[in-house]
Design an enzyme around this catalytic site. Sequence first.
Site, PDB file in Angstrom:
ATOM      1  N   ASP A  27      21.001  62.996   2.172  1.00 33.56           N
ATOM      2  CA  ASP A  27      20.394  63.930   2.941  1.00 33.56           C
ATOM      3  C   ASP A  27      21.263  64.797   3.627  1.00 33.56           C
ATOM      4  O   ASP A  27      22.429  64.533   3.572  1.00 33.56           O
ATOM      5  CB  ASP A  27      19.532  63.138   3.891  1.00 33.56           C
ATOM      6  CG  ASP A  27      18.668  63.998   4.814  1.00 33.56           C
ATOM      7  OD1 ASP A  27      18.061  65.008   4.592  1.00 33.56           O
ATOM      8  OD2 ASP A  27      19.008  63.832   6.070  1.00 33.56           O
ATOM      9  N   SER A  28      20.591  65.874   4.147  1.00 34.97           N
ATOM     10  CA  SER A  28      21.459  66.875   4.816  1.00 34.97           C
ATOM     11  C   SER A  28      22.211  66.322   6.240  1.00 34.97           C
ATOM     12  O   SER A  28      23.314  66.444   6.688  1.00 34.97           O
ATOM     13  CB  SER A  28      20.847  67.970   5.402  1.00 34.97           C
ATOM     14  OG  SER A  28      19.646  67.574   6.329  1.00 34.97           O
ATOM     15  N   TYR A  59      20.317  72.029   6.313  1.00 38.66           N
ATOM     16  CA  TYR A  59      20.135  72.429   5.027  1.00 38.66           C
ATOM     17  C   TYR A  59      18.936  73.445   4.611  1.00 38.66           C
ATOM     18  O   TYR A  59      18.940  74.176   3.875  1.00 38.66           O
ATOM     19  CB  TYR A  59      19.695  71.170   4.018  1.00 38.66           C
ATOM     20  CG  TYR A  59      21.035  70.753   3.384  1.00 38.66           C
ATOM     21  CD1 TYR A  59      22.561  70.749   4.131  1.00 38.66           C
ATOM     22  CD2 TYR A  59      20.849  69.889   2.249  1.00 38.66           C
ATOM     23  CE1 TYR A  59      23.189  70.106   3.348  1.00 38.66           C
ATOM     24  CE2 TYR A  59      21.813  69.085   1.687  1.00 38.66           C
ATOM     25  CZ  TYR A  59      23.342  69.489   2.189  1.00 38.66           C
ATOM     26  OH  TYR A  59      24.301  68.727   1.645  1.00 38.66           O
ATOM     27  N   GLY A  60      18.019  73.211   5.612  1.00 40.19           N
ATOM     28  CA  GLY A  60      16.731  74.179   5.591  1.00 40.19           C
ATOM     29  C   GLY A  60      16.957  75.448   5.779  1.00 40.19           C
ATOM     30  O   GLY A  60      16.336  76.670   5.605  1.00 40.19           O
ATOM     31  N   CYS A  90      15.871  64.284   0.971  1.00 44.03           N
ATOM     32  CA  CYS A  90      15.776  65.590   1.554  1.00 44.03           C
ATOM     33  C   CYS A  90      15.028  66.524   0.963  1.00 44.03           C
ATOM     34  O   CYS A  90      15.146  66.860  -0.355  1.00 44.03           O
ATOM     35  CB  CYS A  90      17.254  66.233   1.809  1.00 44.03           C
ATOM     36  SG  CYS A  90      17.319  67.595   2.576  1.00 44.03           S
ATOM     37  N   ASN A  91      14.101  67.271   1.488  1.00 48.98           N
ATOM     38  CA  ASN A  91      13.345  67.990   0.784  1.00 48.98           C
ATOM     39  C   ASN A  91      14.016  69.349   0.401  1.00 48.98           C
ATOM     40  O   ASN A  91      13.573  69.997  -0.720  1.00 48.98           O
ATOM     41  CB  ASN A  91      11.730  68.382   1.649  1.00 48.98           C
ATOM     42  CG  ASN A  91      10.894  67.152   1.682  1.00 48.98           C
ATOM     43  OD1 ASN A  91       9.838  67.292   1.130  1.00 48.98           O
ATOM     44  ND2 ASN A  91      11.172  66.368   2.600  1.00 48.98           N
ATOM     45  N   GLU A 171      15.611  65.722  16.083  1.00 47.54           N
ATOM     46  CA  GLU A 171      17.118  65.241  16.365  1.00 47.54           C
ATOM     47  C   GLU A 171      17.470  65.338  17.813  1.00 47.54           C
ATOM     48  O   GLU A 171      18.265  64.457  18.346  1.00 47.54           O
ATOM     49  CB  GLU A 171      17.879  66.262  15.595  1.00 47.54           C
ATOM     50  CG  GLU A 171      18.258  65.571  14.169  1.00 47.54           C
ATOM     51  CD  GLU A 171      19.218  66.475  13.145  1.00 47.54           C
ATOM     52  OE1 GLU A 171      20.155  67.338  13.712  1.00 47.54           O
ATOM     53  OE2 GLU A 171      18.742  66.504  12.051  1.00 47.54           O
ATOM     54  N   CYS A 203       9.459  67.402   5.059  1.00 41.49           N
ATOM     55  CA  CYS A 203      10.814  67.146   5.563  1.00 41.49           C
ATOM     56  C   CYS A 203      10.819  65.830   6.147  1.00 41.49           C
ATOM     57  O   CYS A 203      10.080  65.218   6.584  1.00 41.49           O
ATOM     58  CB  CYS A 203      10.957  68.136   6.784  1.00 41.49           C
ATOM     59  SG  CYS A 203      12.557  67.827   7.629  1.00 41.49           S
ATOM     60  N   THR A 204      11.908  65.178   5.728  1.00 41.94           N
ATOM     61  CA  THR A 204      12.157  63.775   6.225  1.00 41.94           C
ATOM     62  C   THR A 204      12.269  63.478   7.530  1.00 41.94           C
ATOM     63  O   THR A 204      12.480  62.247   7.962  1.00 41.94           O
ATOM     64  CB  THR A 204      13.441  63.315   5.294  1.00 41.94           C
ATOM     65  OG1 THR A 204      14.639  63.789   5.423  1.00 41.94           O
ATOM     66  CG2 THR A 204      12.807  62.961   3.816  1.00 41.94           C
ATOM     67  N   HIS A 205      12.389  64.435   8.526  1.00 39.00           N
ATOM     68  CA  HIS A 205      12.528  64.368   9.918  1.00 39.00           C
ATOM     69  C   HIS A 205      11.115  64.054  10.292  1.00 39.00           C
ATOM     70  O   HIS A 205      11.016  63.404  11.296  1.00 39.00           O
ATOM     71  CB  HIS A 205      13.054  65.495  10.461  1.00 39.00           C
ATOM     72  CG  HIS A 205      14.320  65.671  10.559  1.00 39.00           C
ATOM     73  ND1 HIS A 205      15.430  65.984   9.393  1.00 39.00           N
ATOM     74  CD2 HIS A 205      15.235  65.591  11.730  1.00 39.00           C
ATOM     75  CE1 HIS A 205      16.285  66.248   9.584  1.00 39.00           C
ATOM     76  NE2 HIS A 205      16.722  65.956  10.971  1.00 39.00           N
TER      77      HIS A 205
HETATM   78  N1  DGL Z   1      15.819  66.448   6.171  1.00 37.09           N
HETATM   79  C1  DGL Z   1      15.716  67.932   5.882  1.00 37.09           C
HETATM   80  C2  DGL Z   1      14.521  68.013   4.874  1.00 37.09           C
HETATM   81  O1  DGL Z   1      14.107  66.987   4.531  1.00 37.09           O
HETATM   82  C3  DGL Z   1      15.617  68.943   6.738  1.00 37.09           C
HETATM   83  C4  DGL Z   1      16.835  69.077   7.749  1.00 37.09           C
HETATM   84  C5  DGL Z   1      17.787  70.302   7.533  1.00 37.09           C
HETATM   85  O2  DGL Z   1      17.277  71.346   7.367  1.00 37.09           O
HETATM   86  O3  DGL Z   1      18.839  69.882   7.243  1.00 37.09           O
HETATM   87  O4  DGL Z   1      14.135  68.980   4.462  1.00 37.09           O
END
Ligand code: DGL
Length: 288
Positions: A27-28, A59-60, A90-91, A171, A203-205
Amino acid sequence: MSKNDEQNSLKLYLQETKKINPIGIFDSGIGGLTVAQAVKELLPHEQIIYFGDTAHLPYGEKSRVALQAYSIKAVDFLLKHNCKIILFACNSASSAAFELIKEYTATRAKVIDVIQPVVNYVTTNFEGKNIGLIGTRQTINSNAYLQKINKENKNITLSSLATPLLASMIEEGFFNNTISQSVISEYLSDKSLQKIEGLILGCTHYPLIKKEIDLFFQKTFKNKVDVIDGSFIVAEEVRIFLEKTSLLNPYSVQEDIFYVSDLTKSFEETTKIFFKKTVKLELYKLWE
Ligand code: DGL
């Protein structure tokens, strides 16, 4: 022993040793720990090697090309650990780099992303319906969900909305409070999401704010909105693959290892939000 017998016993030996190889999760940052948690609950015998590219998050907000470069480095690292399966938790990375990584990894490991299993779930359960999707800018702008859903021809209308504040809000520990409630309400009151019957948490958050989103829909809309948390759907995909290929680990587990590309005290403390307990993070610099 004949040559055939020799080859068969070598094959069997390789298969047996592969069973104890770990599951790699990428993941990011630490949001992918929600997926790691689901994998752990479903497959307690498996060892997890987690890699969070904290040096490059979010990453987004990164370009497709940058995410492809980071993903290749991360996957190389997980392949070095002999991961039998690599899970893109991570999406944003899945939407930018999954196809490339599948080709790059080829037969070295099975690669699973977080988008296709959710698309399979949605196209099976929401035929002819309107559904919504929230995620990072990268995930939404890539149209990865839309393209995969349309490919199935199930007459599903998808309304996508970028919700870039949500990941950093979570976060920072802002959930289940008045701040998160107003941010969620502001985003989800968007006109485009008024007629949906399901909402994909892209998004995995976001599994961490699922209850608040459920509550928002209960209060605001009369029609029921199913909020779709992909973490268990994806974990189940991993389980099915390992079972089908006889790669489930039948032995006792080795300890999970969690690597990040930039290590701070706050990352370590935040892990317990996502993984239900604090985990010790190890530093692995992606570019050295
Ligand atoms: N967890 C990331 C996702 O699933 C998003 C967080 C990021 O932007 O790094 O897209």
